[in-house]
Structures are given as structure tokens and as C-alpha cells.
Design a protein around this motif. Structure first.
Motif, PDB file in Angstrom:
ATOM      1  N   LEU A  77       0.916  -1.207   0.057  1.00 49.11           N
ATOM      2  CA  LEU A  77       0.164   0.026   0.014  1.00 49.11           C
ATOM      3  C   LEU A  77       0.831   1.284  -0.126  1.00 49.11           C
ATOM      4  O   LEU A  77       2.091   1.094   0.350  1.00 49.11           O
ATOM      5  CB  LEU A  77      -0.918   0.007   1.144  1.00 49.11           C
ATOM      6  N   PRO A  78       0.194   2.219  -0.480  1.00 49.12           N
ATOM      7  CA  PRO A  78       0.989   3.565  -0.417  1.00 49.12           C
ATOM      8  C   PRO A  78       0.665   4.228   0.798  1.00 49.12           C
ATOM      9  O   PRO A  78      -0.298   4.219   1.736  1.00 49.12           O
ATOM     10  CB  PRO A  78       0.344   4.550  -1.493  1.00 49.12           C
ATOM     11  N   ASN A  79       1.752   5.332   1.181  1.00 51.72           N
ATOM     12  CA  ASN A  79       1.421   6.088   2.508  1.00 51.72           C
ATOM     13  C   ASN A  79       1.727   7.379   2.328  1.00 51.72           C
ATOM     14  O   ASN A  79       2.072   8.421   3.109  1.00 51.72           O
ATOM     15  CB  ASN A  79       2.114   5.539   3.658  1.00 51.72           C
ATOM     16  N   GLU A  80       2.429   7.840   1.111  1.00 47.96           N
ATOM     17  CA  GLU A  80       3.197   9.231   0.920  1.00 47.96           C
ATOM     18  C   GLU A  80       2.283   9.885  -0.403  1.00 47.96           C
ATOM     19  O   GLU A  80       1.704   9.456  -1.048  1.00 47.96           O
ATOM     20  CB  GLU A  80       4.512   8.833   0.350  1.00 47.96           C
ATOM     21  N   GLU A  81       2.664  11.186  -0.038  1.00 50.64           N
ATOM     22  CA  GLU A  81       2.197  12.097  -1.054  1.00 50.64           C
ATOM     23  C   GLU A  81       3.536  12.725  -1.848  1.00 50.64           C
ATOM     24  O   GLU A  81       4.450  13.223  -1.023  1.00 50.64           O
ATOM     25  CB  GLU A  81       1.309  13.159  -0.623  1.00 50.64           C
ATOM     26  N   PHE A  82       3.471  12.901  -3.143  1.00 57.49           N
ATOM     27  CA  PHE A  82       4.525  13.696  -3.786  1.00 57.49           C
ATOM     28  C   PHE A  82       3.991  14.957  -4.387  1.00 57.49           C
ATOM     29  O   PHE A  82       3.134  15.259  -5.126  1.00 57.49           O
ATOM     30  CB  PHE A  82       4.983  12.783  -5.180  1.00 57.49           C
ATOM     31  N   ARG A  83       4.155  15.987  -3.716  1.00 51.94           N
ATOM     32  CA  ARG A  83       3.345  17.471  -3.745  1.00 51.94           C
ATOM     33  C   ARG A  83       4.176  18.407  -4.771  1.00 51.94           C
ATOM     34  O   ARG A  83       5.606  18.368  -4.654  1.00 51.94           O
ATOM     35  CB  ARG A  83       3.386  18.004  -2.252  1.00 51.94           C
ATOM     36  N   THR A  84       3.317  19.068  -5.326  1.00 54.72           N
ATOM     37  CA  THR A  84       3.835  20.142  -6.140  1.00 54.72           C
ATOM     38  C   THR A  84       4.542  21.362  -5.487  1.00 54.72           C
ATOM     39  O   THR A  84       4.231  21.488  -4.032  1.00 54.72           O
ATOM     40  CB  THR A  84       2.851  20.511  -7.173  1.00 54.72           C
ATOM     41  N   PRO A  85       5.066  22.413  -5.764  1.00 58.44           N
ATOM     42  CA  PRO A  85       5.582  23.436  -5.177  1.00 58.44           C
ATOM     43  C   PRO A  85       4.376  24.392  -4.216  1.00 58.44           C
ATOM     44  O   PRO A  85       4.494  24.884  -3.414  1.00 58.44           O
ATOM     45  CB  PRO A  85       6.315  24.486  -6.091  1.00 58.44           C
ATOM     46  N   THR A  86       3.357  24.042  -4.835  1.00 60.57           N
ATOM     47  CA  THR A  86       1.794  24.705  -4.560  1.00 60.57           C
ATOM     48  C   THR A  86       1.411  23.823  -3.487  1.00 60.57           C
ATOM     49  O   THR A  86       0.341  23.947  -2.930  1.00 60.57           O
ATOM     50  CB  THR A  86       0.995  25.224  -5.525  1.00 60.57           C
ATOM     51  N   GLY A  87       1.906  22.662  -3.348  1.00 55.19           N
ATOM     52  CA  GLY A  87       1.199  21.594  -2.243  1.00 55.19           C
ATOM     53  C   GLY A  87       0.079  20.744  -2.873  1.00 55.19           C
ATOM     54  O   GLY A  87      -0.511  19.952  -1.844  1.00 55.19           O
ATOM     55  N   SER A  88      -0.073  20.685  -3.927  1.00 56.09           N
ATOM     56  CA  SER A  88      -1.331  19.852  -4.633  1.00 56.09           C
ATOM     57  C   SER A  88      -0.422  18.477  -5.049  1.00 56.09           C
ATOM     58  O   SER A  88       0.614  18.231  -4.957  1.00 56.09           O
ATOM     59  CB  SER A  88      -1.798  20.513  -5.613  1.00 56.09           C
ATOM     60  N   THR A  89      -1.237  17.429  -5.244  1.00 57.65           N
ATOM     61  CA  THR A  89      -0.711  16.047  -6.007  1.00 57.65           C
ATOM     62  C   THR A  89      -1.492  15.669  -7.000  1.00 57.65           C
ATOM     63  O   THR A  89      -2.786  16.257  -7.212  1.00 57.65           O
ATOM     64  CB  THR A  89      -0.861  15.160  -4.697  1.00 57.65           C
ATOM     65  N   PHE A  90      -1.207  14.830  -7.836  1.00 54.38           N
ATOM     66  CA  PHE A  90      -1.636  14.089  -8.905  1.00 54.38           C
ATOM     67  C   PHE A  90      -2.216  12.922  -8.588  1.00 54.38           C
ATOM     68  O   PHE A  90      -2.626  11.890  -9.370  1.00 54.38           O
ATOM     69  CB  PHE A  90      -0.712  14.119 -10.133  1.00 54.38           C
TER      70      PHE A  90
END
Length: 485
Positions: free
Chosen positions: A432-445
Motif C-alpha cells: 500500500l502507499p502512504n506518501e504524497e509527492f507534492r508540487t511547489p503549491t502543495g497539490s498532488t496528482f
């Protein structure tokens, strides 16, 4: 030309070959609590002792030259999937390398930061993990055999996802309600096959390609029982992959040069445009270290960028990319810039009771590769729903590169996190995943994936039948017109 590489194979680190070796014992085995605080012994290894990760639900125990783990939830503590031994002498600052038993190379480094903190870095993974010392040593419940009945196995599975999975709300899943309903159907007669089916029924609605179920085989390895997939996408079969290769080859000036067991391809398109196919970020050598993988990747990049001043543009084809090592993606990006830039920020869920709580976002930076040629001209990325995991983190990193990278094709799959592998019984493991890879503005895809700048068909049956490749044709057109300059 074998342009594709299966997603399940490229993500085999999730089932067959994690960072280190599978522990010899089962989930029911118990460790021995350390005698006193090893850090207070004269001349002791500064890493000696028991450590808790910030997030990730893991306890790390270091004794002498051995490294082992325990997976913890609020209801359980069981022997984990990772174990290893020290490789080489202790390095500067007390850093210790660990690898699989019997191998001559390391795969991760643990570095002390003072007396009560450790930084954990896997060679193939971007970013690091922070560990804090558990002064009381291994918790008592970790020394007791774990119950193996069906209800206890289900509870470990459910709690593992409840405490670590970040995306229930985004996907509209009431994990509490679904778990209660599934649990009510479990009886003493529930078999391992039944449990695997129950787990699959709970995970499938997530549509998450980083959710995995594996079952132990007779030979001691694990067979894949289930892996998720975003609704609306499907895995290309061997015939489609072969046809895709022919469609690409029809536009190349000569057959591509292949590297890394055909997972990498280098070619040339008309008009001085270079072509790089990356079908996986790993698997380039048999049973090698990250450094061996990087060396093989460098061979392909050195050929591609032998004369960067002669390139009018570069196409990087990720459409059939099954993922792998984020660090290898950063390594490619480091050859495509002459200045550092922020790739993304990485954060992990770290509060079992609060799905909105994450570790401090950790910046991951692309830095120009030292002692190598660089290309700083226009780049076009080809993406699709079969662009998965490390293929997506690389795409996300390249979005921050200047000059701008143009993305062509379809949305990527929408999974970015490293996969945590957790045993839930003697026979079943889950990923399972548990991480977010965030953009400079804090959003994710996460979920929908990274959208293209220009949407085109990607390896549709109609296009493949005609040996047509609209995405590659559009990339050539845009680069010739000056896109990304």
C-alpha cells in the motif's frame, strides 16, 4: 523491439524483491527484547538499539551487524518484511550500510544524528525517513507470537490500511463501514483463500495501482494475487506492446539501440530530434545494486547525449513505463539541466488516528550531474495510463524543469508513493502507499494522474493496426515548431 515492460514486473520490488531480504521467520515468530540500553555501553555502535520511524508503521531493531524490522499498528506488532546485514566498515559520522545477507553490496544507509535520532536512506528511493530511539527497547507485544486465526489476520490487514493509507476520503471510500461489514462475515472456518478474496473486494474499489496482495508460494517466494488499477485503464497485452514498438520504429531513422535488458532504448528522429524510451526505472541488470542500475542507465544517456549541441529536441517516451526507482528518474533529470531545481516535496502519513497528518514535507532537488554532458534544450514527454509510479514522479519532476517540458498523450496512472510491504499472516502480504509527492503549491496528482498538455490517442487498436503513433508525431511537430524553447 520490446518497447513495453509489464507493470507487475517493473514493480516486483513490491512482492519479490524488496530493499533487503525477506526475514527467515514468519509473522508469528517473536524476537528477543534487548538487555538494557545498548547506547550506554562503552564503545557501542551508535545505531545499536530499537528505533521507531516517523510514519511508515515500522520499528527497526539493530543488534551488532544485523538489521531487522517490526510492523506496528495500534493493535499489533509483528516481524517485518525487511532484514539485512552490515556491509563494510562504519563510515563518517557513524553511517552504516546494510544489504541482503550474502551480497557484497549495500542497499540502504542508516546515519545517526545525535544519540536519539537516525536518518534512513534507501539507494533507490528519493528522500529519507527519520527514526527516533525507543528508550524502553522493543515493546513487549513485539516479543509475543502473533495470533494466526482469520479474524486476527483481517484485523491486522484492516488496521494497516486504516492507519497508513492517505486517500480514502479522496476516493470516497468509507473504510470503517466497509471493514465492519467484511469483518462480520469472518468465521473460524474462513480460509486463506477466503481472506485473500475479502481483501481483494475491499481494495478493488480504491482503483489504486499501488495496492497489492501477495500469497506465499511453496518455494518461499510470493505470488501476486491482486494489484489495483485506475478505472478506465487497462494493461496492454504482449501483442499491443509489440505493435507499439513497430509503430515507434516506423518513425525512427534507424533501429533503436537498447540497454538494460531492453528496458531502455535510444534512437533518432528526423530533424535532429533525439528519442529515449524508458520502459522501466529498474531491472536493467540481474540481481545488481542500485549503482549497477545507474551505470547501465548512464550508458544509454551517454549515447543519447554524446553531442547535445546537435540535438534540436528530445522525446522521452514513458507510455509503457511500469515504474521502479525514483532515484533513477532523478538521475535522468540531472542530465537535462544546468541548474538545480525542486522536483517535488515528499510527505508520509504519520498519525494512525488522523488521515490528514503528514511528516514535514521533504524537498527533493534535481542537481546537474557532475562530470557528464547535459542537454538543456526542449523536451517532450509521452505519457499514458500505463505510465506508472516512478514514471510519474519523473514526469512530475520534469514539470519543474526550465525550459518547459511539453507533455503529450494521456493522463498518467495516478500513483506516486513508494509501496510499503506488510505481512498480515504467515501466508499473506499486502502492499500500500502512504506518501504524497507534492508540487511547489502543495497539490498532488494522486488518483487522476498527471494530465498532458496536448491530448492524443495512445496505442489505440485503430492506430496500432495502421502502425500510426499520433503522440510521437505530435511531439515531433511541436519540437520542430519551437515548443519548449
Amino acid at each position: 523491439m520490446g518497447i513495453g515492460h509489464r507493470r507487475s514486473v517493473a514493480r516486483a520490488a513490491g512482492i519479490a524483491a524488496v530493499a533487503l531480504a525477506v526475514t527467515a521467520g514468519t509473522i508469528g515468530a517473536a524476537g528477543a527484547a534487548p538487555d538494557g540500553d545498548p547506547a550506554q555501553r562503552p564503545g557501542a555502535n551508535r545505531l545499536e538499539g530499537v528505533w521507531q520511524t516517523d510514519g511508515y508503521g515500522t520499528i527497526v531493531e539493530i543488534h551488532g551487524t544485523t538489521f531487522s524490522t517490526y510492523d506496528v499498528t495500534r493493535i499489533s506488532c509483528t516481524p517485518g518484511f525487511l532484514a539485512g546485514t552490515q556491509v563494510g566498515a562504519t563510515g563518517p559520522g557513524g553511517a552504516v550500510r546494510y544489504g541482503r545477507p550474502g551480497k557484497g553490496y549495500g542497499e540502504l544507509t542508516l546515519t545517526p544524528r545525535g544519540r536519539d535520532r537516525v536518518v534512513y536512506k534507501e539507494d533507490s528511493s528519493a528522500g529519507t525517513k527519520n527514526l527516533s530511539r525507543l528508550p524502553g527497547g522493543l515493546p513487549a507485544r513485539c516479543t509475543q507470537p502473533a495470533p494466526q486465526d482469520a479474524l486476527a489476520t483481517f484485523d491486522r490487514f484492516w488496521a494497516t490500511f486504516e492507519e497508513n493509507y492517505p486517500f480514502f476520503a479522496a476516493k470516497g471510500i468509507d473504510w470503517q463501514a466497509r471493514g465492519a461489514q467484511a469483518r462480520a462475515a469472518i468465521t473460524p472456518q474462513t480460509t486463506t483463500d477466503d481472506l485473500a478474496g475479502i481483501f481483494k473486494d475491499l481494495l478493488e474499489p480504491l482503483g489504486d495501482a499501488h495496492t497489492v496482495i501477495g500469497r506465499k508460494r511453496a518455494d518461499g517466494g510470493y505470488g501476486l494475487v491482486f494489484e489495483g488499477l485506475r478505472p478506465g485503464t487497462e494493461e496492454p497485452d504482449d501483442q499491443a506492446r509489440e505493435q507499439a514498438g513497430r509503430a515507434v520504429a516506423a518513425q525512427l531513422l534507424a533501429p533503436e539501440r537498447t540497454f538494460g535488458r531492453d528496458r531502455l532504448g535510444v534512437g533518432e528522429l528526423p530533424g535532429g530530434i533525439g528519442y529515449l524510451r524508458v520502459s522501466a526505472f529498474g531491472g536493467y541488470v540481474d540481481d545488481g545494486s542500485y549503482q549497477d542500475l545507474a551505470a547501465e542507465l548512464d550508458k544509454a544517456l551517454d549515447l543519447l547525449l554524446a553531442h547535445p549541441d546537435r540535438l534540436s529536441g528530445l522525446v522521452i517516451d514513458l507510455r509503457l513505463n511500469g515504474g521502479g526507482s525514483d532515484e533513477l528518474g532523478l538521475r535522468i533529470a540531472s542530465r537535462l539541466t544546468d541548474r538545480p531545481f525542486l522536483a517535488y516535496r515528499k510527505a508520509a502519513r504519520n498519525d494512525p488516528a488522523d488521515p490528514t497528518a503528514f511528516t514535514r514535507p521533504q524537498p527533493v532537488t534535481v542537481r546537474p550531474a557532475a562530470g557528464a554532458t547535459h542537454y538543456t534544450g526542449p523536451v517532450a514527454l509521452l505519457t499514458a495510463g500505463s505510465t506508472v509510479s516512478a514514471g510519474e514522479t519523473f514526469t512530475q519532476a520534469m514539470m519543474q524543469r526550465r525550459p518547459t517540458t511539453v507533455r503529450i498523450g494521456e493522463n498518467t496512472q495516478g500513483v506516486f508513493s513508494d509501496i510499503m510491504i506488510k505481512p498480515v499472516s504467515a501466508d499473506l502480504i499486502v502492499g500500500l502507499p502512504n506518501e504524497e509527492f507534492r508540487t511547489p503549491t502543495g497539490s498532488t496528482f494522486d488518483g487522476p494522474g498527471i494530465p498532458p498538455d496536448v491530448r492524443t490517442p495512445v496505442f489505440t487498436p485503430e492506430e496500432l493496426a495502421a502502425l500510426k503513433d499520433s503522440a510521437l508525431t505530435e511531439a515531433r511537430r511541436l519540437l520542430a515548431a519551437g515548443a519548449g524553447r
